[in-house]
Motif scaffolding. Structure first.
Motif, PDB file in Angstrom:
ATOM      1  N   CYS A 317       0.843  -1.193   0.000  1.00 54.56           N
ATOM      2  CA  CYS A 317       0.000   0.000   0.000  1.00 54.56           C
ATOM      3  C   CYS A 317       0.876   1.240   0.000  1.00 54.56           C
ATOM      4  O   CYS A 317       1.833   1.334   0.779  1.00 54.56           O
ATOM      5  N   TRP A 318       0.518   2.210  -0.849  1.00 54.28           N
ATOM      6  CA  TRP A 318       1.310   3.439  -0.983  1.00 54.28           C
ATOM      7  C   TRP A 318       1.317   4.271   0.300  1.00 54.28           C
ATOM      8  O   TRP A 318       2.194   5.122   0.473  1.00 54.28           O
ATOM      9  N   LEU A 319       0.366   4.070   1.189  1.00 61.06           N
ATOM     10  CA  LEU A 319       0.344   4.870   2.423  1.00 61.06           C
ATOM     11  C   LEU A 319       1.619   4.693   3.240  1.00 61.06           C
ATOM     12  O   LEU A 319       1.962   5.538   4.063  1.00 61.06           O
ATOM     13  N   TYR A 320       2.313   3.589   3.018  1.00 68.92           N
ATOM     14  CA  TYR A 320       3.494   3.279   3.839  1.00 68.92           C
ATOM     15  C   TYR A 320       4.803   3.465   3.081  1.00 68.92           C
ATOM     16  O   TYR A 320       5.855   3.046   3.542  1.00 68.92           O
ATOM     17  N   ALA A 321       4.733   4.063   1.906  1.00 68.86           N
ATOM     18  CA  ALA A 321       5.947   4.242   1.109  1.00 68.86           C
ATOM     19  C   ALA A 321       6.797   5.352   1.706  1.00 68.86           C
ATOM     20  O   ALA A 321       6.255   6.300   2.260  1.00 68.86           O
TER      21      ALA A 321
END
Ligand SMILES: Nc1ncnc2c1ncn2[C@@H]1O[C@H](COP(=O)(O)OP(=O)(O)O)[C@@H](O)[C@H]1O
Ligand code: SF4
Ligand SMILES: [Mg+2]
Length: 321
Positions: A317-321
């Motif tokens: 998930c991009w939220l954790y990039a």
């Protein structure tokens, strides 16, 4: 077979299983990675149709005729079992290395054969032992799964659903595999029987040191058995990590929503439904596969996110990039 104490019990790398159909390719298992140590249980959660049974079949090489693509690596005790030919796989892996309790196993017992004979059979066939010895083993397995010894002489219709499911588990155990894959072992059972089956699995794990891949919808009950959790969505794992980290705080928006959908007895809040449906595994979006249903999506989600490491956990998930 070569094995070493340094190896994980199971390591799955980029496992892919696609099916050919008249309307297109079904990408049921689409690049799965995970690993499991000895004497550990991984619980695999996800809505129907996200590829859980196909993953179990891919690990056990139980393939239908319409396979279009079957690639990746599966290591059992460090041995690449994908590289074995079918005969080697049948002799060394299925039953003796990994056994399966298939979906609806309790309804698949042979109605005209005593359950003792059914549990003894894999030991006779795969361990090459005599019938009397195999019956002895079956008797021991009945003790592990909590079925009275005299039930060995009964026919399936003489047992309750819960008892038949225990018999199916005894059958998977009788060849002493180091890993058992259970595909929805408690669906169609009442709540109390579900809890009893999970207690049986807990006991087997403690007494025999067996590892489990447990596919289930019973998020609440299975959480007591789980050491690891893997969340599947649209043919992929979108979050994987230790159960003790996952259950208090799932990271992936889909995992959060799955957890919020579990009814809680002691809370006033109603469970939340996940709006919409999983995507067709034939026409998958090039965006994040969860984007059409994700309340947290943002501009970056138009691209497929990579698996991202976050505090010893993995989340796609991009939220954790
Ligand atoms: N042999 C097959 N041929 C074509 N499609 C299949 C086959 N087996 C399963 N599928 C499809 O693959 C997808 C994943 O199915 P499955 O692995 O059974 O999911 P789950 O166990 O999570 O419900 C579904 O869309 C299902 O219809
Ligand atoms: S990548 Fe974007 S759309 Fe996908 S789960 Fe994360 S926030 Fe939602
Ligand atoms: Mg299934």
């Amino acid at each position: 077979m070569v094995s070493s104490a340094n190896h994980k019990l199971l390591r799955v790398e980029n496992l892919v299983l696609h099916f050919r159909t008249t309307v297109g390719t079904v990408q049921a298992v689409d690049g799965i990675d995970f690993e499991l140590d000895s004497n550990r249980a991984v619980v695999i959660l996800g809505e129907s149709g996200c590829g859980k049974t196909s993953l179990a079949k891919a690990i056990l090489r139980l393939l239908p005729r319409n396979v279009e693509k079957y690639t990746g690596k599966v290591y059992l005790n460090g041995v690449d079992i994908m590289a074995l030919n079918d005969e080697e796989f049948r002799q060394n892996i299925r039953w003796v290395g990994i056994s399966l309790v298939p979906q609806a196993a309790m309804n698949s017992l042979n109605p005209v054969i005593r359950v003792g004979d059914q549990v003894a059979e894999p030991a006779i066939v795969h361990l090459g032992i005599k019938k009397a010895e195999a019956w002895n083993l079956a008797k021991q397995m009945f003790q592990h799964v909590g079925v009275p010894e005299d039930f060995l002489y009964r026919y399936p219709f003489e047992l309750s659903g819960g008892m038949r499911q225990r018999v199916a588990i005894a059958m998977a155990l009788v060849t002493s595999p180091s890993l058992i894959v259970l595909d929805e072992p408690t669906s169609a059972l009442d709540l109390l029987t579900q809890a009893n089956i999970f207690n049986v699995l807990k006991r087997i794990k403690k007494e025999l040191g067996t590892s489990f891949i447990l596919i289930t919808h019973d998020i609440a009950t299975s959480s007591e058995l789980a050491d690891e959790v893997a969340i599947m969505y649209a043919g992929q794992i979108v979050e994987v990590g230790h159960a003790k980290d996952f259950f208090p705080k799932p990271l992936h928006p889909y995992a959060e929503m799955l957890m919020a959908s579990v009814p809680r007895l002691r809370q006033d809040q109603d469970p939340e439904f996940i709006v919409g449906q999983p995507p067709s595994l034939i026409n998958l979006p090039t965006s994040c596969r969860f984007a059409p249903r994700c309340p947290k999506r943002f501009s970056k989600c138009d691209q497929d996110p990579p698996m991202i490491e976050k505090d010893g956990r993995k989340v796609k998930c991009w939220l954790y990039a």
